[in-house]
Design a protein around this motif. Structure first.
Motif, PDB file in Angstrom:
ATOM      1  N   SER A  63      30.619  37.081  40.781  1.00  0.00           N
ATOM      2  CA  SER A  63      29.800  36.396  41.878  1.00  0.00           C
ATOM      3  C   SER A  63      30.241  35.027  42.208  1.00  0.00           C
ATOM      4  O   SER A  63      30.459  34.197  41.391  1.00  0.00           O
ATOM      5  N   GLY A  64      30.343  34.907  43.673  1.00  0.00           N
ATOM      6  CA  GLY A  64      30.723  33.467  44.014  1.00  0.00           C
ATOM      7  C   GLY A  64      32.427  33.498  43.981  1.00  0.00           C
ATOM      8  O   GLY A  64      32.953  32.421  44.468  1.00  0.00           O
ATOM      9  N   ALA A  65      33.111  34.526  43.191  1.00  0.00           N
ATOM     10  CA  ALA A  65      34.608  34.411  43.076  1.00  0.00           C
ATOM     11  C   ALA A  65      35.383  35.413  43.783  1.00  0.00           C
ATOM     12  O   ALA A  65      36.398  35.298  44.180  1.00  0.00           O
ATOM     13  N   GLY A  66      34.599  36.572  44.151  1.00  0.00           N
ATOM     14  CA  GLY A  66      35.228  37.824  44.508  1.00  0.00           C
ATOM     15  C   GLY A  66      35.986  38.496  43.514  1.00  0.00           C
ATOM     16  O   GLY A  66      35.647  38.653  42.319  1.00  0.00           O
ATOM     17  N   SER A  67      36.759  39.089  44.055  1.00  0.00           N
ATOM     18  CA  SER A  67      37.775  40.279  42.990  1.00  0.00           C
ATOM     19  C   SER A  67      38.666  39.372  42.354  1.00  0.00           C
ATOM     20  O   SER A  67      39.606  38.675  43.176  1.00  0.00           O
ATOM     21  N   VAL A  68      38.892  39.176  41.015  1.00  0.00           N
ATOM     22  CA  VAL A  68      39.783  38.366  40.259  1.00  0.00           C
ATOM     23  C   VAL A  68      40.484  39.224  39.200  1.00  0.00           C
ATOM     24  O   VAL A  68      39.951  40.343  38.897  1.00  0.00           O
ATOM     25  N   VAL A  69      41.617  38.769  38.940  1.00  0.00           N
ATOM     26  CA  VAL A  69      42.416  39.317  37.892  1.00  0.00           C
ATOM     27  C   VAL A  69      42.076  39.208  36.209  1.00  0.00           C
ATOM     28  O   VAL A  69      41.273  38.136  36.072  1.00  0.00           O
ATOM     29  N   VAL A 113      22.873  47.376  37.786  1.00  0.00           N
ATOM     30  CA  VAL A 113      23.422  47.792  38.937  1.00  0.00           C
ATOM     31  C   VAL A 113      23.409  46.823  40.214  1.00  0.00           C
ATOM     32  O   VAL A 113      23.893  46.480  40.947  1.00  0.00           O
ATOM     33  N   VAL A 114      21.887  46.322  40.022  1.00  0.00           N
ATOM     34  CA  VAL A 114      21.672  45.237  40.945  1.00  0.00           C
ATOM     35  C   VAL A 114      22.622  44.052  40.874  1.00  0.00           C
ATOM     36  O   VAL A 114      23.041  43.220  41.889  1.00  0.00           O
ATOM     37  N   SER A 115      22.692  43.560  39.661  1.00  0.00           N
ATOM     38  CA  SER A 115      23.786  42.250  39.306  1.00  0.00           C
ATOM     39  C   SER A 115      24.869  42.561  39.926  1.00  0.00           C
ATOM     40  O   SER A 115      25.608  41.631  40.483  1.00  0.00           O
ATOM     41  N   SER A 116      25.445  43.721  39.818  1.00  0.00           N
ATOM     42  CA  SER A 116      27.097  44.271  40.278  1.00  0.00           C
ATOM     43  C   SER A 116      26.802  44.110  41.756  1.00  0.00           C
ATOM     44  O   SER A 116      27.779  43.620  42.367  1.00  0.00           O
ATOM     45  N   SER A 127      28.240  43.752  54.280  1.00  0.00           N
ATOM     46  CA  SER A 127      29.049  44.871  54.862  1.00  0.00           C
ATOM     47  C   SER A 127      29.899  45.621  54.101  1.00  0.00           C
ATOM     48  O   SER A 127      30.276  46.832  54.293  1.00  0.00           O
ATOM     49  N   MET A 128      30.495  44.928  53.006  1.00  0.00           N
ATOM     50  CA  MET A 128      31.372  45.346  51.789  1.00  0.00           C
ATOM     51  C   MET A 128      30.601  46.352  50.917  1.00  0.00           C
ATOM     52  O   MET A 128      31.397  46.997  49.988  1.00  0.00           O
ATOM     53  N   LEU A 129      29.327  46.389  50.735  1.00  0.00           N
ATOM     54  CA  LEU A 129      28.572  46.908  49.750  1.00  0.00           C
ATOM     55  C   LEU A 129      28.449  48.431  50.026  1.00  0.00           C
ATOM     56  O   LEU A 129      27.798  48.742  50.870  1.00  0.00           O
ATOM     57  N   THR A 130      28.859  49.178  49.251  1.00  0.00           N
ATOM     58  CA  THR A 130      28.397  50.531  49.033  1.00  0.00           C
ATOM     59  C   THR A 130      28.243  51.125  47.663  1.00  0.00           C
ATOM     60  O   THR A 130      28.583  50.552  46.721  1.00  0.00           O
ATOM     61  N   MET A 131      27.737  52.270  47.736  1.00  0.00           N
ATOM     62  CA  MET A 131      27.306  52.624  46.225  1.00  0.00           C
ATOM     63  C   MET A 131      28.589  53.010  45.360  1.00  0.00           C
ATOM     64  O   MET A 131      28.582  52.828  44.227  1.00  0.00           O
ATOM     65  N   ARG A 132      29.542  53.452  46.188  1.00  0.00           N
ATOM     66  CA  ARG A 132      30.694  53.879  45.604  1.00  0.00           C
ATOM     67  C   ARG A 132      31.488  52.729  44.876  1.00  0.00           C
ATOM     68  O   ARG A 132      32.002  52.616  43.869  1.00  0.00           O
ATOM     69  N   ARG A 133      31.384  51.412  45.327  1.00  0.00           N
ATOM     70  CA  ARG A 133      31.732  50.221  45.225  1.00  0.00           C
ATOM     71  C   ARG A 133      31.485  49.912  44.122  1.00  0.00           C
ATOM     72  O   ARG A 133      31.640  49.324  43.055  1.00  0.00           O
TER      73      ARG A 133
END
Length: 338
Positions: A63-69, A113-116, A127-133
């Motif tokens: 949260s707040g950082a995006g996808s990180v290594v 689930v909600v936190s993710s 707009s980037m949120l999907t159940m698959r994601r």
């Protein structure tokens, strides 16, 4: 020879950057919007890139950082092998599709689930949120999410309720009516500022009955009722205040996404288009004299400052309406609180 899928090629490029150390543990990898911009691919392809890197156990969403290594050497992380997933993922070979989970991580539940989902929306927008994601983030099958949230629509409502629950209204409201309305508006603004995506799904015309959002309506309407306003006046004032907060948050969300899409701040955008604006205003100086006046003197567009100014004007209007009622004799209101 079959051409490699674009998402696999891009995932392999990012993986190489991770392997070289160009992207260290904790560093943010390119977002889906940056991938679409820098590699010239569709958003669906960019999403596949992130999912492939996540399935390979290389990144996680914060949260707040995006996808990180992810730091794979951390003792708090263990690799979980999913043998039912093809071994060739993201353009590079893995023994199977590994997913990383924290040691002692609890079983899947609604809160997880909600936190993710909140973390994904914070990082890249709703707009980037999907159940698959979300499922990929949690390392579970997509269908398993539906045991906890029946639909994406309900998931979004649960997300909004969760973020408003982070910052509840004070138990004791201020004594002064203006301070009460101001407190509610500012507190709602703080929730939106932390999670700008939450503004768009909330409706003025078809309000959602969310446990952590309803108290804002009760707080506002209760204050206005105590002042002696009728039902129509109460609702008009309440909706005007809520609409102002929401509209400010929508602008904030739009600016954040535009900045991510282009890599350009609103000030930089204004500088880049300054000559264009000057040409238009010069060609019709009399027609756009007020616009030219502002352009010549400059205006620092600060969404938070615009919010504060608008809130002050709205509350000044409530004070005027309250005083007018007293003068006309509509209600006997104690003007010591005005």
């Amino acid at each position: 020879m079959v051409e490699e899928a674009p998402y696999r090629r891009i995932a392999a490029e990012i993986r190489e950057r991770i392997a070289r150390g160009d992207l260290a543990p904790g560093d943010r990898i390119p977002s889906t919007r940056e991938i679409t911009r820098d590699w010239g691919v569709a958003m669906a392809t960019a999403t596949k890139v992130i999912n492939a890197l996540r399935e390979a156990g290389l990144v996680e969403t914060r949260s707040g950082a995006g996808s990180v290594v992810i730091d794979r050497s951390s003792p708090q992380v263990e690799v979980v092998i999913q043998p039912d997933v093809p071994a060739h993922a993201g353009g590079f070979h893995v023994a199977a599709s590994p997913r990383l989970r924290r040691a002692g991580e609890p079983e899947l539940n609604r809160d997880r689930v909600v936190s993710s989902a909140v973390a994904i929306a914070d990082a890249e927008g709703l707009s980037m949120l999907t159940m698959r994601r979300v499922a990929a983030d949690l390392g579970v099958a997509t269908m398993s999410l539906y045991r906890h949230v029946p639909s994406k629509e309900e998931l979004i409502l649960a997300m909004i309720d969760a973020v408003f629950g982070e910052n509840p209204l004070p138990e004791e409201p201020p004594a002064d009516w203006r301070a009460r309305l101001e407190t509610a508006a500012r507190q709602m603004w703080q929730s939106f500022a932390a999670h700008p995506w939450a503004a768009e799904p909330l409706s003025l015309t078809r309000p959602q009955l969310l446990p952590n959002v309803l108290p804002y309506s009760e707080w506002s309407l209760g204050t206005l009722r105590e002042l002696g306003f009728g039902v129509d006046e109460m609702m008009h004032i309440h909706l005007s205040l809520f609409g102002h907060v929401r509209a400010s948050a929508l602008n904030l969300d739009a600016e954040l996404r535009a900045r991510e899409d282009t890599g350009v701040t609103n000030d930089e955008w204004a500088d880049q288009h300054g000559d264009e604006l000057e040409a238009v205003l010069s060609a019709a100086a009399e027609r756009f004299s007020a616009l030219r006046y502002v352009a010549e003197r400059g205006f620092d567009y600060d969404i938070a400052a615009v919010f504060e100014s608008g809130l002050r004007l709205l509350l000044d209007g409530v004070a005027v309406a309250l005083a007018r009622r007293e003068v006309s004799g509509d209600e006997q209101v104690d003007l010591s609180v005005v």
